[in-house]
Write an enzyme that holds these catalytic residues in place. Structure first.
Site, short mmCIF file in Angstrom:
data_model
loop_
_atom_site.label_atom_id
_atom_site.label_comp_id
_atom_site.label_asym_id
_atom_site.label_seq_id
_atom_site.Cartn_x
_atom_site.Cartn_y
_atom_site.Cartn_z
N GLN A 103 -7.69 -2.21 -12.19
CA GLN A 103 -7.00 -2.75 -11.24
C GLN A 103 -7.32 -3.46 -9.39
OE1 GLN A 103 -4.71 -0.75 -8.09
NE2 GLN A 103 -2.60 -0.69 -8.76
N TYR A 178 -0.02 -5.14 0.03
CA TYR A 178 -1.76 -5.10 0.67
C TYR A 178 -1.70 -6.44 0.51
CZ TYR A 178 -2.11 -0.94 -1.46
OH TYR A 178 -2.34 1.16 -1.60
N ARG A 352 3.21 9.67 -12.23
CA ARG A 352 3.01 11.17 -11.97
C ARG A 352 3.13 12.14 -13.20
NH1 ARG A 352 7.28 10.82 -7.66
NH2 ARG A 352 8.09 9.24 -9.29
#
Length: 410
Positions: A103, A178, A352
């Site tokens: 990423q 971001y 998760r």
């Protein structure tokens, strides 16, 4: 009767030049396993375990494209010096029969690093920097054409370095507040030139980045974009905007979109689909990060988790484009996964759930399990600040000693 039967989540799929053995992606999550700014042996162990457990493509989160692009001091950064450590990680993933994605990202004004090559953190627009309230950087700097060209080059160079390090894909981070998200979002982008105003204009710079990355590695690697399909806050992009964004990224040639949501500062519960608990209080030595976590706990609305909490929004994107889409958001049972596939999504990205059970995909495939043990408590997020890095509170903590050792260290 449908002319296109629902594919099995365990069937292979082509994403650009890449073929995945099944439809499961480990979503990017900040693991806190880069204590020296390079992958640690603990990070290698984690990603190897994920693909050994059945995940087809595992994503190494937050690989900064430049020193200025980092959010935190020890963040991973794709530079020639770090390649041996990234190569140790991709080699381990490949030995286990999986694929790895890097990423690539730039934090823009969402940064806690004061040492930089510019007087102020770069962003789509200048002025007051609310993120900087926690680190004393109260102002941000609007990017000019020279800045944009440099960042475009940084993303393309990082993608080429990722290829040299053995990665099979790159994921351009366009969400969560971001830098590229700061251009896309009307919350941040107040420009009055060709890069501001309409949604099409706000996508102009992120599309330049995508095009440069595609030109650099698109024949050899899958080029993925992760973005926020809805920002979950008044004045931000809606799911209708998210559908338009998908159309533009499809037109530019992205191979796959990962459909996330929310913003780190403004709408963290939109991203995670549930509130952060009071127990989420890992002792943080960095006072800036400790303050940020405290503010987040105090300001978060109380939201109860529900499975597939982003499905209503993601459907609008699915209806808008024909390209492959990875659904992300609350899939933690076989029934939910089958529903996602039936609704026309091509892949399932999970964070998760796979931190809780590295072998969850194999358990699903064998019939050993249908429901994940993950309770969506979000405590794994705070665990990234512990010596061993991110882990599920229902299992063992990460190995602090391995987390201190660079991946390629002897």
């Amino acid at each position: 009767m449908s002319l296109h039967p629902t594919p099995s989540p365990f069937s292979p799929i082509a994403i650009g030049p890449l073929t995945l053995k099944n439809r499961f992606i480990k979503a990017a999550t900040n693991e806190g396993m880069s204590a020296q700014g390079v992958p640690s042996k603990q990070l290698v162990k984690l990603h190897a375990a994920l693909v050994n457990g059945g995940t087809a493509l595992t994503t190494v989160a937050y690989c900064a494209v430049s020193s200025d692009g980092r959010t935190l001091p020890n963040q991973l950064i794709l530079v020639p010096e770090s390649l041996p450590h990234f190569k140790a990680l991709t080699d381990a993933v490949h030995r286990e029969g999986g694929l790895a994605s890097a990423q690539i990202t730039h934090g823009g004004c969402f940064t806690f690093i004061r040492e930089r090559s510019t007087a102020r953190p770069l962003s789509s627009s200048g002025g007051f920097n609310k993120i900087g309230m926690m680190s004393g950087m109260f102002l941000k700097q609007a990017m000019n054409e020279r800045d944009m060209q440099q960042v475009v080059q940084d993303f393309a160079r990082a993608a080429r370095l990722a290829r040299q390090a053995g990665f099979d894909a790159v994921e351009i981070h366009m969400g969560h507040g971001y830098l590229l998200s700061q251009f896309i979002s009307p919350l941040y982008n107040k420009r009055r030139d060709q890069y501001g105003g309409s949604l099409e204009n706000r996508l102009r710079f992120p599309r330049r980045v995508l095009r440069a990355v595609l030109d650099a590695v698109g024949r050899d690697m899958a080029v993925i974009c992760k973005y926020s399909i809805t920002e979950g806050v008044r004045g931000g992009n809606s799911a209708e905007d998210g559908a338009q964004i998908a159309r533009m990224l499809e037109q530019e040639g992205a191979h796959l979109l990962v459909l996330s949501a929310g913003m780190n500062a403004e709408s963290i519960t939109t991203m995670f689909g549930s509130s952060f608990p009071k127990e989420n209080r890992v002792q943080q030595k960095n006072p800036v990060i400790a303050l940020a976590m405290a503010i987040q706990r105090l300001t978060d609305p109380k939201v109860e988790f529900r499975e597939l909490y982003l499905l209503e929004h993601a459907r609008k994107v699915r209806a808008a484009v024909k390209m492959p889409l990875a659904y992300l958001g609350g899939a933690k049972s076989l029934s939910s996964i089958e529903r996602i596939m039936a609704e026309g999504f091509d892949l399932i990205a999970m964070g998760r759930v796979l931190l809780a059970e590295h072998d969850y995909v194999n358990k699903l495939a064998s019939g050993a399990s249908k429901n994940s043990i993950c309770t969506a408590c979000n405590r794994c997020v705070a665990m990234m600040y512990t010596p061993g890095g991110t882990s599920c509170v229902l299992g063992k903590p990460g190995d602090a000693e391995l987390n201190r050792q660079p991946a390629a260290a002897q």
